[in-house]
Design a protein around this motif. Structure first.
Motif, PDB file in Angstrom:
ATOM      1  N   SER A 190       4.544   3.628  10.443  1.00  0.00           N
ATOM      2  CA  SER A 190       3.667   4.742  10.083  1.00  0.00           C
ATOM      3  C   SER A 190       4.031   6.021  10.839  1.00  0.00           C
ATOM      4  CB  SER A 190       2.209   4.376  10.366  1.00  0.00           C
ATOM      5  OG  SER A 190       1.767   3.366   9.486  1.00  0.00           O
TER       6      SER A 190
ATOM      7  N   ARG B 147      -1.765   6.010   5.370  1.00  0.00           N
ATOM      8  CA  ARG B 147      -1.948   5.821   3.917  1.00  0.00           C
ATOM      9  C   ARG B 147      -0.611   5.916   3.199  1.00  0.00           C
ATOM     10  NH1 ARG B 147      -2.265   8.562  -1.044  1.00  0.00           N
ATOM     11  NH2 ARG B 147      -1.465  10.475  -0.083  1.00  0.00           N
TER      12      ARG B 147
ATOM     13  N   THR C 203       1.779   2.898   4.307  1.00  0.00           N
ATOM     14  CA  THR C 203       1.207   1.564   4.055  1.00  0.00           C
ATOM     15  C   THR C 203       2.170   0.479   4.554  1.00  0.00           C
ATOM     16  OG1 THR C 203       0.240   2.506   2.030  1.00  0.00           O
ATOM     17  CG2 THR C 203      -0.018   0.143   2.385  1.00  0.00           C
TER      18      THR C 203
ATOM     19  N   LYS D 145       2.337  -4.350   3.209  1.00  0.00           N
ATOM     20  CA  LYS D 145       2.374  -4.162   1.764  1.00  0.00           C
ATOM     21  C   LYS D 145       1.372  -5.039   1.020  1.00  0.00           C
ATOM     22  CE  LYS D 145       5.734  -1.431   2.745  1.00  0.00           C
ATOM     23  NZ  LYS D 145       5.432   0.004   2.886  1.00  0.00           N
TER      24      LYS D 145
ATOM     25  N   TYR E 105      -1.786  -3.305  -1.293  1.00  0.00           N
ATOM     26  CA  TYR E 105      -2.254  -2.161  -0.514  1.00  0.00           C
ATOM     27  C   TYR E 105      -1.574  -0.843  -0.877  1.00  0.00           C
ATOM     28  CZ  TYR E 105      -4.389  -5.825   2.353  1.00  0.00           C
ATOM     29  OH  TYR E 105      -5.128  -6.908   2.779  1.00  0.00           O
ATOM     30  N   PRO E 106      -0.258  -0.803  -1.139  1.00  0.00           N
ATOM     31  CA  PRO E 106       0.337   0.485  -1.535  1.00  0.00           C
ATOM     32  C   PRO E 106      -0.297   1.035  -2.807  1.00  0.00           C
ATOM     33  CG  PRO E 106       2.055  -1.071  -0.930  1.00  0.00           C
ATOM     34  CD  PRO E 106       0.781  -1.851  -1.018  1.00  0.00           C
TER      35      PRO E 106
ATOM     36  N   ASN F 261      -3.756   2.463  -2.042  1.00  0.00           N
ATOM     37  CA  ASN F 261      -3.626   3.747  -1.339  1.00  0.00           C
ATOM     38  C   ASN F 261      -3.107   4.877  -2.225  1.00  0.00           C
ATOM     39  OD1 ASN F 261      -4.655   3.273   1.216  1.00  0.00           O
ATOM     40  ND2 ASN F 261      -2.728   2.454   2.010  1.00  0.00           N
TER      41      ASN F 261
ATOM     42  N   LEU G 274      -8.238   5.321   3.295  1.00  0.00           N
ATOM     43  CA  LEU G 274      -7.060   4.463   3.318  1.00  0.00           C
ATOM     44  C   LEU G 274      -7.447   3.000   3.504  1.00  0.00           C
ATOM     45  CD1 LEU G 274      -5.304   4.585   6.764  1.00  0.00           C
ATOM     46  CD2 LEU G 274      -7.431   5.778   6.371  1.00  0.00           C
TER      47      LEU G 274
ATOM     48  N   SER H  62      -4.999   0.720   4.444  1.00  0.00           N
ATOM     49  CA  SER H  62      -3.840   0.140   5.139  1.00  0.00           C
ATOM     50  C   SER H  62      -4.221  -0.880   6.201  1.00  0.00           C
ATOM     51  CB  SER H  62      -3.017   1.254   5.788  1.00  0.00           C
ATOM     52  OG  SER H  62      -2.690   2.261   4.871  1.00  0.00           O
TER      53      SER H  62
END
Length: 443
Positions: free
Chosen positions: A290, A325, A328, A331, A358-359, A362, A383, A385
């Motif tokens: 990140s 975000r 991410t 995944k 999650y991607p 987001n 977010l 994440s």
């Protein structure tokens, strides 16, 4: 007493269930490590699934089937119901042959028993051994030390003379130093910890995997053996740490794990080793991803970079959440349904798996305005994440502090910074982010 299985439980396919056109087009994309290294291709796959089939039955090649859950609200709905949707049976995507090999050799789905693979009540009991270390009041106590490390690494960047690979030279090592200090691991052992972490989370990437031949051969036995070798090195290291911390307790997380008890009994060897590994590996790898991903987002959007450089203290907190975000790093996780469940018009049957994407959550247009834009001042920013519910990331407060500290330090000092080449990304469908971010800069 649990039942020992020689093979993974086979999903009973409903003969009347077929993949939609969107799922047929993209089921292989959303499991492919190569696609996760190509954000545009990944975004296109998830965008179509969200629009046409947000709870999509997927039967990708070489994997057991699952439901792909791509909308933010649905991911939240599944995540908050930890008794109904559990981790223990299948917490992440694994190739069918790999699953079969692990079951055949160990009679269970996992090589480890980390917080990720466990469900309550054991998940709750183990999580609470170290949870206080990562709560805001204790993280706050470490702020001066973390900011001191952030300064050291920006000093290092300045000393490199105007050019470096931000991911390889800075972002990989700074969060590693933070979490190793919390664990009580000496700085001299950090290169080994980084190598072992990359072998776990980069096991699908030919530049990072331990056994390079696995990429070409697809040999499940060799792949499992390679991961076992990495885990064995972790185990040997932390077995010695355990012995030391039992004899010589210190003010660190390793001492908590080494002397941890559940229901009055020492935690098991596998649980203890797994605990060390999840803190040591996930405790820095996701933050590294990140940290670099956010810097890359700014470099690719000069107006956002200018906002950050104009007011680093004012922008850092929102920029950090946007970086998390945008990147991410985790995944997906998977859940297994313990009862039939209706979700967005689909019937998820007992025993079936759900992939929490999650991607996709987001980038959900229903939650985020202009989701494909990187905005350092995005607010609100819901977010996903860090997950949600009982398995929400234990280290989220520490990760935010680390990133705020280095963003404030870097962007208050650097006079200019730009890309010096094309960035590259890790090929991984579980945990990943930037692999290389070449930059030019002036202090």
């Amino acid at each position: 007493m649990s039942t020992v299985l020689a093979t993974p439980p086979e999903t009973k396919l409903d003969p009347n269930r077929t993949m939609s056109s969107a799922a047929t087009a993209h089921a292989n994309d959303i499991v492919s490590p190569d696609v996760y290294a190509d954000q545009a291709q990944l975004d296109a796959a998830f965008k179509r699934l969200r629009a046409e089939d947000p709870v999509a039955w997927c039967e990708p090649d070489d994997f057991r089937p699952f439901w792909a859950v791509t909308k933010h609200a649905d991911i939240m709905e599944i995540s908050r119901q930890n008794k109904l949707f559990t981790n223990g049976e299948r917490e992440m995507l694994s190739y069918r042959k790999t699953e079969e090999k692990v079951y055949a050799d160990f009679g269970q789905p996992h090589l480890l028993k980390t917080l990720v693979q466990l469900d309550d009540p054991m998940h709750y009991k183990l999580r609470h051994l170290t949870q206080d270390w990562f709560m805001p009041h204790n993280v706050k106590k470490r702020e001066d030390a973390v900011r001191g490390l952030a300064k050291q690494f920006v000093d290092r960047m300045e000393d490199l003379g105007g050019a470096c690979d931000f991911q390889q030279d800075i972002a990989l090592h700074y969060p590693l130093r933070v979490i190793m200090q919390i664990l009580g691991v000496p700085e001299s052992d950090e290169p080994m910890m980084l190598k072992l972490t990359q072998e776990i989370f980069g096991a699908q990437d030919e530049d990072m995997m331990r056994d390079k031949s696995v990429k070409e051969t697809g040999d499940a036995s060799a792949g499992v053996a390679s991961i076992q070798q990495t885990l064995a090195e972790f185990f040997m290291y932390f077995t010695a740490i355990t012995a030391d911390r039992r004899a010589n307790p210190k003010d660190d997380v390793s001492t908590v794990i080494a002397n941890g008890k559940v229901d009055g009994e020492d935690i098991g060897q596998l649980e203890a080793m797994s605990y060390y590994i999840i803190v040591a590996a996930a405790g820095h790898d996701t933050t590294s991803a990140s940290t670099g991903g956010g810097v890359l987002g700014m470099l690719q959007n000069p107006a956002q970079l200018q906002k950050m450089m104009t007011d680093p203290q004012g922008m850092a907190r929102t920029a950090v959440d946007e970086a998390i975000r945008w990147t991410t790093p985790v995944k997906h996780f998977m859940r297994t349904a313990h009862e039939d469940y209706e979700l967005r018009g689909q019937t998820v049957k007992k025993g079936e798996s759900l992939l929490l994407c999650y991607p996709s959550g987001n980038r959900d247009e229903d939650i985020f305005e202009d989701p494909y834009a990187f905005k350092v001042d995005r607010t609100p920013n819901k977010l996903i994440s860090f997950g949600h519910g009982g398995h929400m990331c234990l280290g989220m407060h520490l990760a935010r502090l680390e990133m705020i500290a280095i963003y404030e330090e870097l962007f208050s000092r650097v006079k200019s910074i730009e890309l010096a080449g094309d960035p590259t990304f890790i090929k991984a469908n579980f945990v990943g982010g930037p692999k290389s971010i070449p930059v030019h800069y002036k202090f």
